[in-house]
Design a protein around this motif. Structure first.
Motif, PDB file in Angstrom:
ATOM      1  N   PHE A  20    -145.094  27.112 -87.022  1.00 30.87           N
ATOM      2  CA  PHE A  20    -146.312  26.329 -87.223  1.00 30.87           C
ATOM      3  C   PHE A  20    -146.512  26.030 -88.709  1.00 30.87           C
ATOM      4  CE2 PHE A  20    -150.918  26.671 -88.249  1.00 30.87           C
ATOM      5  CZ  PHE A  20    -151.371  25.524 -87.616  1.00 30.87           C
ATOM      6  N   ASN A  47    -146.074  22.217 -90.827  1.00 30.08           N
ATOM      7  CA  ASN A  47    -147.185  21.661 -91.593  1.00 30.08           C
ATOM      8  C   ASN A  47    -147.003  21.776 -93.103  1.00 30.08           C
ATOM      9  OD1 ASN A  47    -149.495  20.891 -89.609  1.00 30.08           O
ATOM     10  ND2 ASN A  47    -148.686  22.819 -88.823  1.00 30.08           N
ATOM     11  N   LYS A  67    -155.428  25.684 -91.614  1.00 28.00           N
ATOM     12  CA  LYS A  67    -154.300  26.266 -90.874  1.00 28.00           C
ATOM     13  C   LYS A  67    -154.380  27.797 -90.896  1.00 28.00           C
ATOM     14  CE  LYS A  67    -152.719  22.136 -90.274  1.00 28.00           C
ATOM     15  NZ  LYS A  67    -153.036  21.412 -89.014  1.00 28.00           N
TER      16      LYS A  67
END
Length: 207
Positions: free
Chosen positions: A165, A169, A182
């Motif tokens: 993840f 990003n 995030k």
């Protein structure tokens, strides 16, 4: 050119240092093996004694950075003054709140386009850190701070998922607001799967 004989490990580190510096300044594609050996002041044969290819230096750079993170994470893991929640906060910070140079490493070396190097990085990362995270979760379960079944499987899923993840990003992390969002999402995810109250984990605020 006068060449001084040095310990192989010391010489290898000198090559890695020079290569990383040149990669950062001129880019990986624009840096040749000749540039690296000239920077260090060695013969090409010495370079190839330590590294089969220019690409193999990337793995060495990544591995060295991960090993530094491992030492920091193990210090946290073995700190008797910290509980499992605090250890989780601090290790997450070590792994994912990295220095700007670490965040840029994928961009400078274009690891995404090199499947073999990318795979090697993932293997090293998981090998080094997955067991540390698992030990923290086990400690939290034993101390009844964490409440979750199948915690071994959950740890593996969450650990690999968070790593991927964050990498996906990575390009957006120059925006501090996006980066903080995030991390907040990771905090909430960990709180839910570990059975913690909302707001308990404070990765961004951990020292």
């Amino acid at each position: 050119m006068l060449r001084i004989s040095k310990d192989p490990a010391e010489r290898k580190n000198e090559i890695i240092d020079a290569a990383e510096r040149l990669f950062m300044e001129d880019g990986f594609d624009n840096t040749t093996v000749g540039d690296i050996v000239n920077e260090v002041g060695i013969a090409k044969g010495t370079f190839y004694y330590h590294f089969a290819t220019k690409e193999s230096i990337i793995v060495a750079i990544v591995e060295r950075r991960l090993n530094k993170g491992q030492k920091k994470a193990e210090t946290v893991l073995n700190d008797k003054e910290l509980n499992a929640v605090e250890k989780m906060e601090r290790v997450m910070k070590i792994l994912f709140l990295k220095a700007p140079e670490d965040k840029k490493i994928f961009h400078y070396f274009d690891l995404d386009s090199n499947a073999k190097i990318h795979q090697k990085r993932d293997e090293l990362f998981h090998k080094i850190f997955k067991d540390i995270i698992l030990q923290i979760v086990e400690e939290g379960v034993q101390d009844e701070l964490f409440k979750c079944e199948y915690y071994q499987e959950i740890t593996e899923i969450i650990f690999i998922g968070i790593d991927r993840f964050m990498h996906i990003n990575l390009k957006n992390f120059q925006n501090k607001g996006v980066f903080n969002e995030k991390i907040k999402a990771i905090e909430e995810l960990l709180e839910r799967v570990l059975g913690l109250d909302k707001g308990v984990l404070k990765i961004l605020e951990s020292i």
